[in-house]
Design a protein around this motif. Structure first.
Motif, short mmCIF file in Angstrom:
data_model
loop_
_atom_site.label_atom_id
_atom_site.label_comp_id
_atom_site.label_asym_id
_atom_site.label_seq_id
_atom_site.Cartn_x
_atom_site.Cartn_y
_atom_site.Cartn_z
N THR A 1 -9.71 3.63 -7.68
CA THR A 1 -9.69 2.43 -6.84
C THR A 1 -8.41 1.63 -7.06
OG1 THR A 1 -12.10 2.36 -7.03
CG2 THR A 1 -11.01 0.42 -6.15
N THR A 2 -7.90 1.63 -8.27
CA THR A 2 -6.65 0.90 -8.55
C THR A 2 -5.50 1.47 -7.74
OG1 THR A 2 -7.40 0.35 -10.78
CG2 THR A 2 -5.03 0.31 -10.37
N ILE A 3 -5.36 2.79 -7.72
CA ILE A 3 -4.27 3.40 -6.94
C ILE A 3 -4.49 3.18 -5.45
CG2 ILE A 3 -3.37 5.66 -6.26
CD1 ILE A 3 -3.29 6.47 -9.09
N ALA A 4 -5.76 3.15 -5.00
CA ALA A 4 -6.02 2.86 -3.59
C ALA A 4 -5.53 1.45 -3.24
CB ALA A 4 -7.51 3.01 -3.29
N ARG A 5 -5.73 0.49 -4.11
CA ARG A 5 -5.25 -0.86 -3.85
C ARG A 5 -3.73 -0.93 -3.89
NH1 ARG A 5 -9.23 -4.94 -7.31
NH2 ARG A 5 -11.16 -4.49 -6.15
N ILE A 6 -3.12 -0.25 -4.85
CA ILE A 6 -1.65 -0.26 -4.92
C ILE A 6 -1.07 0.39 -3.68
CG2 ILE A 6 0.33 0.58 -6.23
CD1 ILE A 6 -1.36 0.43 -8.74
N LEU A 7 -1.67 1.48 -3.19
CA LEU A 7 -1.19 2.12 -1.97
C LEU A 7 -1.35 1.19 -0.78
CD1 LEU A 7 -0.09 4.59 -0.50
CD2 LEU A 7 -2.43 5.49 -0.39
N ALA A 8 -2.45 0.46 -0.72
CA ALA A 8 -2.63 -0.51 0.37
C ALA A 8 -1.58 -1.62 0.31
CB ALA A 8 -4.03 -1.11 0.30
N MET A 9 -1.24 -2.08 -0.90
CA MET A 9 -0.19 -3.09 -1.05
C MET A 9 1.16 -2.54 -0.60
SD MET A 9 -1.34 -4.56 -4.79
CE MET A 9 0.21 -5.40 -5.04
N ALA A 10 1.45 -1.27 -0.96
CA ALA A 10 2.73 -0.68 -0.56
C ALA A 10 2.82 -0.48 0.95
CB ALA A 10 2.93 0.65 -1.28
N LEU A 11 1.70 -0.13 1.60
CA LEU A 11 1.71 0.08 3.04
C LEU A 11 1.87 -1.22 3.81
CD1 LEU A 11 -1.10 2.77 3.37
CD2 LEU A 11 1.35 3.13 3.71
N ASN A 12 1.26 -2.30 3.34
CA ASN A 12 1.29 -3.58 4.06
C ASN A 12 2.29 -4.58 3.48
OD1 ASN A 12 -0.60 -2.81 5.95
ND2 ASN A 12 -2.34 -3.71 4.84
N CYS A 13 3.10 -4.13 2.50
CA CYS A 13 4.09 -5.04 1.90
C CYS A 13 5.10 -5.46 2.97
CB CYS A 13 4.80 -4.36 0.73
SG CYS A 13 5.98 -5.41 -0.12
N ARG A 14 5.39 -6.76 3.03
CA ARG A 14 6.29 -7.28 4.06
C ARG A 14 7.76 -7.13 3.69
NH1 ARG A 14 3.43 -12.87 6.25
NH2 ARG A 14 1.39 -11.96 6.73
N THR A 15 8.05 -6.77 2.46
CA THR A 15 9.43 -6.58 2.03
C THR A 15 9.84 -5.15 2.32
OG1 THR A 15 9.06 -8.18 0.25
CG2 THR A 15 11.02 -6.78 0.10
N ARG B 1 3.51 10.19 -8.15
CA ARG B 1 4.78 10.77 -7.67
C ARG B 1 4.65 11.23 -6.22
NH1 ARG B 1 4.96 14.25 -11.16
NH2 ARG B 1 4.11 16.02 -10.01
N THR B 2 3.53 11.84 -5.86
CA THR B 2 3.33 12.30 -4.49
C THR B 2 3.26 11.13 -3.52
OG1 THR B 2 2.14 14.21 -5.35
CG2 THR B 2 1.87 13.71 -3.02
N LEU B 3 2.55 10.09 -3.90
CA LEU B 3 2.41 8.94 -3.01
C LEU B 3 3.73 8.19 -2.84
CD1 LEU B 3 -1.07 7.55 -4.13
CD2 LEU B 3 -0.53 8.93 -2.12
N LEU B 4 4.51 8.08 -3.90
CA LEU B 4 5.82 7.42 -3.77
C LEU B 4 6.74 8.21 -2.86
CD1 LEU B 4 6.46 6.21 -7.44
CD2 LEU B 4 6.10 4.77 -5.42
N ASN B 5 6.73 9.53 -2.98
CA ASN B 5 7.56 10.35 -2.08
C ASN B 5 7.09 10.23 -0.64
OD1 ASN B 5 9.05 11.18 -4.27
ND2 ASN B 5 7.88 13.09 -4.55
N ALA B 6 5.77 10.17 -0.43
CA ALA B 6 5.25 10.03 0.94
C ALA B 6 5.66 8.69 1.54
CB ALA B 6 3.73 10.19 0.93
N LEU B 7 5.65 7.62 0.73
CA LEU B 7 6.08 6.31 1.23
C LEU B 7 7.56 6.31 1.55
CD1 LEU B 7 4.10 4.01 -1.23
CD2 LEU B 7 3.69 4.23 1.23
N ALA B 8 8.37 6.96 0.72
CA ALA B 8 9.81 6.98 0.97
C ALA B 8 10.15 7.80 2.21
CB ALA B 8 10.53 7.55 -0.25
N HIS C 1 -3.72 9.67 7.49
CA HIS C 1 -4.72 8.72 7.98
C HIS C 1 -6.00 8.74 7.13
CE1 HIS C 1 -5.58 12.60 9.99
NE2 HIS C 1 -6.84 12.27 9.78
N GLY C 2 -6.10 9.69 6.18
CA GLY C 2 -7.28 9.74 5.33
C GLY C 2 -6.94 10.31 3.95
N TYR C 3 -7.46 9.64 2.91
CA TYR C 3 -7.23 10.07 1.54
C TYR C 3 -8.58 10.14 0.81
CZ TYR C 3 -2.28 8.92 2.29
OH TYR C 3 -0.99 8.85 2.78
N ILE C 4 -8.70 11.13 -0.07
CA ILE C 4 -9.86 11.24 -0.96
C ILE C 4 -9.33 11.24 -2.39
CG2 ILE C 4 -11.78 12.66 -1.74
CD1 ILE C 4 -12.07 13.76 1.05
#
Length: 667
Positions: A52-66, A26-33, A39-42
């Motif tokens: 690691t799964t959420i780190a990959r999903i966050l990377a996909m959301a940040l670099n998604c071209r749509t 929920r926090t990451l979705l609000n930050a993306l919106a 610049h750094g997450y732990i």
């Protein structure tokens, strides 16, 4: 295509697919919106819960071209179909670099990472570094990364996953956003396993899936790995794998919890034989003692939680059947008993890791649980003792500096003595030394008293209460000792009367002799009887009291000194009677053989032939106040009386210093 294990095949690709981490997603979705990208997450937490799964999903959301808000991507969730999302999911994206920090943990690798971070991404919006097991990085490497992590280029984002965030330097943690992941709940793991069983076309019983979810211990990846192994070993039914509870227990090397329920029932009944026989059967069947101890510890923990919070509490991450079983075991014991059981089994489990004879230590640990049921709690014994009261010579109810108050009225357990002789037997000749009573078996037994303490359902029913005869009330240790001392005093009195009827010679009896009255303790001087004393002449009782008290104080008998000094002294019927402010059960303990010898020698030196008789009772405070005993010159009491603080306290509180104890080390 090569076979993929279930943990990789069903890895979440969207934030909504991640189970048990709603506070993070929920926090990451609000930050993306809102565009508030750090610049750094732990990401820290238990193994196999999605860091690691959420780190990959966050990377996909940040670099998604749509773009967010379009038909293909209405929410900040990644679209999953663009080229960037596809490459990141496959693990071959150029601008998303995953580094195993357990291997690349040195300062040279971090320097290369820092140099490469200066360059812009090849194609995507951000260059993202995902450091797995980041706590393995050395301190020197962390220091090399510190400046880059504090002020990185705008296109660089660091994501660090770890199971030990406490190993991170505080300077690194303060420069990153820290997300603490939770262990996945039992129900969420069970729901995911059911979904996967349907997708994989596997016939699975609810009990089998519950065992898999419980074996995961809060880790989704562990549960999926065990399920993958169980499917591979399961028998086929019409071409479909069938999972049952017995097969999974055999695969994991565990035993059903019904075994531990039977053990708990045997422990509650104080039966050692069924416990040892059950363990012998399990070990002979090939079960490991360490594994049995681990399972029993978990079962005890669940029983304790059921006792504390109830059967339906969220503290029990087990199936409904296991909840009911744990609740049944919890009803057999109190919360204190279950706590002691868990402590003993945890210590036993730790010992099994470095002991050679594991079976012996497991059996010993289980026997301890049986014996714990026979012991009374220490707090129950302490609650039966009277509360101590401060002496009159203390300031504000507490002791003076450097002194220790004497508790004169506090009773103590009476020392068991040999039974007195029957009055019908001829009396033995008087001896010069007091006989030492041989130790006997204590009258109080916690093993017997515990039988009345155990709560049984039959005793609480009205029918059982009316049919059963009234049981004798259990006595406390102090009451038992008091009754035994009273019996001994009565028998001793009868023996004294028998000796008087036999017209014994009036020889001086020295030592602790039979009392001449009920509850009395008589002592006589081993000296020549003075003619005037024998004729009933008056004695200087103050001089005798001062001499005896001084002798007792020199030898360290402070309790006897205070009692004699505050007692009422009088001469009556050819004897010196001293009434002491003490109970008769404590009289024999205070005036012991050593104190008797000191009194005897003092009377011999004074040439007094009268017998000294001590009687229990209440000393007259007025008489004691009228007979203040002057402190000897150079004594500790004299030094205390000269202290200005003591004098000030006496004037302020109108206090009286009765006793002073020297607590300094004696050389």
């Amino acid at each position: 295509m090569a076979y993929q294990v279930l943990a990789r095949k069903y890895r979440p690709q969207r934030f909504s697919d991640v189970a048990g981490q709603e506070h993070v997603t929920r926090t990451l979705l609000n930050a993306l919106a809102q565009g508030r990208i750090a610049h750094g997450y732990i990401f820290s937490g238990h193994r196999g819960i999605g860091k690691t799964t959420i780190a990959r999903i966050l990377a996909m959301a940040l670099n998604c071209r749509t773009a967010i808000g379009t038909e293909q991507r209405p929410t900040p969730e990644p679209c999953g179909v663009c080229e960037s999302c596809t490459e990141i999911r496959a693990g071959n994206a150029v601008d998303v670099i995953e580094i195993d920090a357990a291997t690349n943990r040195g300062i040279d690798e971090i320097r290369e990472l820092r140099d490469a971070a200066r360059y812009s991404p090849a194609r995507d919006r951000y260059k993202i570094y995902i450091l797995d097991e980041a706590h393995q990085i050395t301190d020197a490497a962390f220091n090399a990364l510190l400046k880059t992590l504090e002020e990185p280029p705008d296109h660089v984002i660091f994501m660090m996953a770890t199971t030990q965030p406490e190993d991170f330097p505080q300077t690194i943690r303060s420069r990153c956003q820290h997300f603490s992941f939770h262990a996945v709940r039992f129900e969420e793991i069970l729901t995911q396993l059911r979904t996967i069983a349907v997708e994989e076309d596997v016939i699975a019983e609810d009990a089998a899936l519950a065992l898999l979810a419980e074996a995961g211990d809060g880790s989704m990846r562990d549960a999926l790995s065990i399920m993958d192994q169980a499917i591979a070993s399961a028998p086929l039914d019409n071409g479909k794998a069938r999972l049952d509870a017995e097969q999974i227990r055999e695969l994991m090397g565990s035993v059903p919890n019904t075994v531990f329920e039977r053990l708990m029932e045997a422990i509650s009944e104080n039966q050692s034989a069924p416990v040892i026989e059950e363990i012998n059967r399990l070990i002979n069947a090939g079960n490991s003692p360490s594994q049995l101890a681990r399972q029993f510890v978990r079962y005890l923990r669940n029983a304790l939680m059921a006792r504390i919070a109830g059967e339906n509490s969220e503290l029990l991450q087990i199936s409904p059947d296991e909840r009911a079983r744990a609740a049944r075991s919890a009803m057999l014991f109190s919360e204190e008993d279950l706590t002691r059981f868990l402590q003993v089994m945890l210590r036993t489990f730790d010992e099994l890791n470095y002991r050679q004879e594991q079976r012996f230590h497991l059996e010993l640990g289980l026997l301890k649980l049986v014996h714990l049921q026979r012991l009374l709690p220490v707090e129950e014994l302490l609650s039966q003792l009277p509360a101590p009261t401060a002496g009159k010579g203390s300031l504000g109810g507490g002791p003076l500096p450097g002194t220790l108050p004497r508790l004169q009225a506090a009773p103590a357990p009476a020392r068991p003595a040999a039974p007195a002789q029957s009055p019908a037997r001829p009396a033995a000749p008087a001896r010069t030394e007091a006989p030492i009573a041989e130790p006997t078996r204590p009258a109080f037994s916690p093993f017997e008293a515990d039988r009345d303490r155990k709560i049984t359902s039959e005793a609480t029913t009205p029918a059982a209460a009316s049919a059963a005869p009234p049981a004798p009330q259990a006595l406390t240790p102090i009451e038992t000792a008091a009754r035994a001392a009273e019996t001994r005093a009565t028998e001793a009195t009868r023996t004294t009367e028998t000796r008087a009827t036999e017209k014994m010679q009036p020889a001086a009896v020295v030592g602790v002799a039979e009392p001449i009255a009920e509850g009395a303790l008589a002592l006589a001087a081993e000296a020549d009887t003075a003619p005037e004393a024998a004729a009933g002449g008056s004695l200087d009782l103050d001089r005798i009291r001062e001499a005896i008290c001084a002798a007792l104080e020199r030898e360290g008998h402070n309790t006897a000194t205070a009692l004699l000094d505050a007692g009422d002294w009088k001469q009556s019927n050819g004897a010196i009677e001293v009434t002491l402010a003490i109970k008769k059960t404590m009289l024999a303990l205070t005036m012991n053989a050593e104190a008797d010898k000191i009194c005897r020698n003092t009377l011999k030196q004074l040439g007094v032939g009268e017998k000294l008789v001590f009687l229990p009772g209440e000393a007259s405070s007025a008489a004691a106040a009228a007979r203040p005993r002057a402190a000897a010159s150079g004594s500790v009491q004299a030094a205390a009386m000269e202290n200005p603080l003591v004098r000030q306290a006496q004037e302020l509180f109108r206090a009286e210093v009765r006793t002073v104890l020297d607590l300094r080390d004696r050389k």
